[in-house]
Design a protein around this motif. Structure first.
Motif, PDB file in Angstrom:
ATOM      1  N   HIS A  29     -19.578 -18.370  25.918  1.00  0.00           N
ATOM      2  CA  HIS A  29     -21.012 -18.664  25.990  1.00  0.00           C
ATOM      3  C   HIS A  29     -21.861 -17.496  25.496  1.00  0.00           C
ATOM      4  N   ILE A  30     -21.453 -16.273  25.777  1.00  0.00           N
ATOM      5  CA  ILE A  30     -22.257 -15.117  25.360  1.00  0.00           C
ATOM      6  C   ILE A  30     -21.826 -14.561  24.003  1.00  0.00           C
ATOM      7  N   GLY A  31     -20.926 -15.277  23.315  1.00  0.00           N
ATOM      8  CA  GLY A  31     -20.652 -14.947  21.926  1.00  0.00           C
ATOM      9  C   GLY A  31     -19.346 -14.271  21.595  1.00  0.00           C
ATOM     10  N   TYR A  32     -18.429 -14.160  22.547  1.00  0.00           N
ATOM     11  CA  TYR A  32     -17.129 -13.562  22.246  1.00  0.00           C
ATOM     12  C   TYR A  32     -16.190 -14.656  21.750  1.00  0.00           C
ATOM     13  N   ASP A  33     -15.567 -14.426  20.608  1.00  0.00           N
ATOM     14  CA  ASP A  33     -14.689 -15.406  19.983  1.00  0.00           C
ATOM     15  C   ASP A  33     -13.295 -15.337  20.603  1.00  0.00           C
ATOM     16  N   LEU A  34     -12.910 -16.392  21.288  1.00  0.00           N
ATOM     17  CA  LEU A  34     -11.591 -16.456  21.921  1.00  0.00           C
ATOM     18  C   LEU A  34     -10.743 -17.561  21.306  1.00  0.00           C
ATOM     19  N   MET A 108     -28.369  -5.795  29.577  1.00  0.00           N
ATOM     20  CA  MET A 108     -28.052  -5.074  28.348  1.00  0.00           C
ATOM     21  C   MET A 108     -28.811  -5.778  27.244  1.00  0.00           C
ATOM     22  N   PRO A 109     -29.321  -5.043  26.285  1.00  0.00           N
ATOM     23  CA  PRO A 109     -30.009  -5.728  25.198  1.00  0.00           C
ATOM     24  C   PRO A 109     -29.055  -6.667  24.474  1.00  0.00           C
ATOM     25  N   LEU A 110     -29.543  -7.832  24.134  1.00  0.00           N
ATOM     26  CA  LEU A 110     -28.732  -8.797  23.396  1.00  0.00           C
ATOM     27  C   LEU A 110     -28.650  -8.387  21.936  1.00  0.00           C
ATOM     28  N   THR A 111     -27.513  -8.627  21.340  1.00  0.00           N
ATOM     29  CA  THR A 111     -27.444  -8.520  19.887  1.00  0.00           C
ATOM     30  C   THR A 111     -28.019  -9.810  19.331  1.00  0.00           C
ATOM     31  N   VAL A 112     -28.392  -9.797  18.082  1.00  0.00           N
ATOM     32  CA  VAL A 112     -28.930 -11.007  17.461  1.00  0.00           C
ATOM     33  C   VAL A 112     -27.859 -12.103  17.470  1.00  0.00           C
ATOM     34  N   GLU A 113     -26.613 -11.715  17.245  1.00  0.00           N
ATOM     35  CA  GLU A 113     -25.517 -12.689  17.255  1.00  0.00           C
ATOM     36  C   GLU A 113     -25.342 -13.307  18.637  1.00  0.00           C
ATOM     37  N   ALA A 115     -27.713 -13.639  20.877  1.00  0.00           N
ATOM     38  CA  ALA A 115     -28.867 -14.518  21.067  1.00  0.00           C
ATOM     39  C   ALA A 115     -28.616 -15.863  20.380  1.00  0.00           C
ATOM     40  N   ALA A 116     -28.064 -15.817  19.182  1.00  0.00           N
ATOM     41  CA  ALA A 116     -27.750 -17.057  18.469  1.00  0.00           C
ATOM     42  C   ALA A 116     -26.779 -17.900  19.288  1.00  0.00           C
ATOM     43  N   ALA A 117     -25.737 -17.271  19.813  1.00  0.00           N
ATOM     44  CA  ALA A 117     -24.744 -18.007  20.607  1.00  0.00           C
ATOM     45  C   ALA A 117     -25.386 -18.616  21.850  1.00  0.00           C
ATOM     46  N   LEU A 118     -26.252 -17.855  22.520  1.00  0.00           N
ATOM     47  CA  LEU A 118     -26.919 -18.373  23.715  1.00  0.00           C
ATOM     48  C   LEU A 118     -27.841 -19.540  23.385  1.00  0.00           C
ATOM     49  N   LEU A 119     -28.367 -19.564  22.173  1.00  0.00           N
ATOM     50  CA  LEU A 119     -29.236 -20.654  21.738  1.00  0.00           C
ATOM     51  C   LEU A 119     -28.450 -21.832  21.165  1.00  0.00           C
ATOM     52  N   PHE A 130     -30.075 -16.945  10.888  1.00  0.00           N
ATOM     53  CA  PHE A 130     -30.777 -16.529  12.101  1.00  0.00           C
ATOM     54  C   PHE A 130     -30.848 -15.002  12.164  1.00  0.00           C
ATOM     55  N   VAL A 131     -29.719 -14.342  11.901  1.00  0.00           N
ATOM     56  CA  VAL A 131     -29.664 -12.874  11.935  1.00  0.00           C
ATOM     57  C   VAL A 131     -30.627 -12.293  10.898  1.00  0.00           C
ATOM     58  N   THR A 132     -30.626 -12.838   9.689  1.00  0.00           N
ATOM     59  CA  THR A 132     -31.522 -12.346   8.636  1.00  0.00           C
ATOM     60  C   THR A 132     -32.977 -12.506   9.050  1.00  0.00           C
TER      61      THR A 132
END
Length: 158
Positions: A29-34, A108-113, A115-119, A130-132
């Motif tokens: 959910h928070i963006g870690y690829d498993l 902790m501050p979110l990385t843009v990546e 944030a994308a995953a959370l959205l 999104f990152v750009t």
């Protein structure tokens, strides 16, 4: 093994399995690829949390219950409170946590990546766009702040 990486192998297997399932879902959910053994998500999380890759693997495999010290290292990166992790791991009850006061996790501050995953943005091309876009907005804000700071300094130097 560092002090905060010791896990307990006692405790009911179903509690370990339940925590492992929640932990896997949270990491994703928070963006870690498993998605695979070489996807890098476990290693990246271990580095971000300052714990060993082996400890993360044992937790995900429901082979061990993490200690409170290990959970304390993981909580900020998972963006949940230590109290929530203690309850989910079966180490404490909600009532016990409420009695001592459940402090919120340090954000902790979110990385843009992240944030994308959370959205819910997961398509690689969409993530790249999104990152750009967000990076461009961040640069514009930084430039505005610099311009405002310069104007304030210039206006007072007479």
């Amino acid at each position: 093994m560092r002090r905060n990486e010791r896990e307990r192998t006692d405790g009911p297997r179903d509690a370990r399995e339940s925590f492992a399932a929640w932990f896997r879902e949270r990491l994703t959910h928070i963006g870690y690829d498993l998605t695979g053994p070489r996807s890098g998500g476990k290693t990246k999380f271990a580095e971000d949390a300052g714990v060993s890759h082996a400890a993360v693997s044992r937790i995900l495999g429901a082979k061990a219950t993490p200690t409170p010290d290990l959970l304390a290292s993981m909580a900020p990166v998972l963006r949940v409170s230590l109290g929530e992790l203690l309850v989910r791991a079966g180490i404490a009850t909600e009532e016990q946590i409420e009695r001592v006061g459940n402090r919120a996790a340090v954000d902790m501050p979110l990385t843009v990546e992240q944030a994308a995953a959370l959205l819910g943005i997961s398509d690689p091309q969409s993530v790249a766009m999104f990152v750009t876009f967000v990076t461009g907005l961040q640069q514009q804000e930084a430039q505005r702040k610099t311009d405002t700071d310069r104007q304030g300094t210039t206006g007072t130097e007479r």
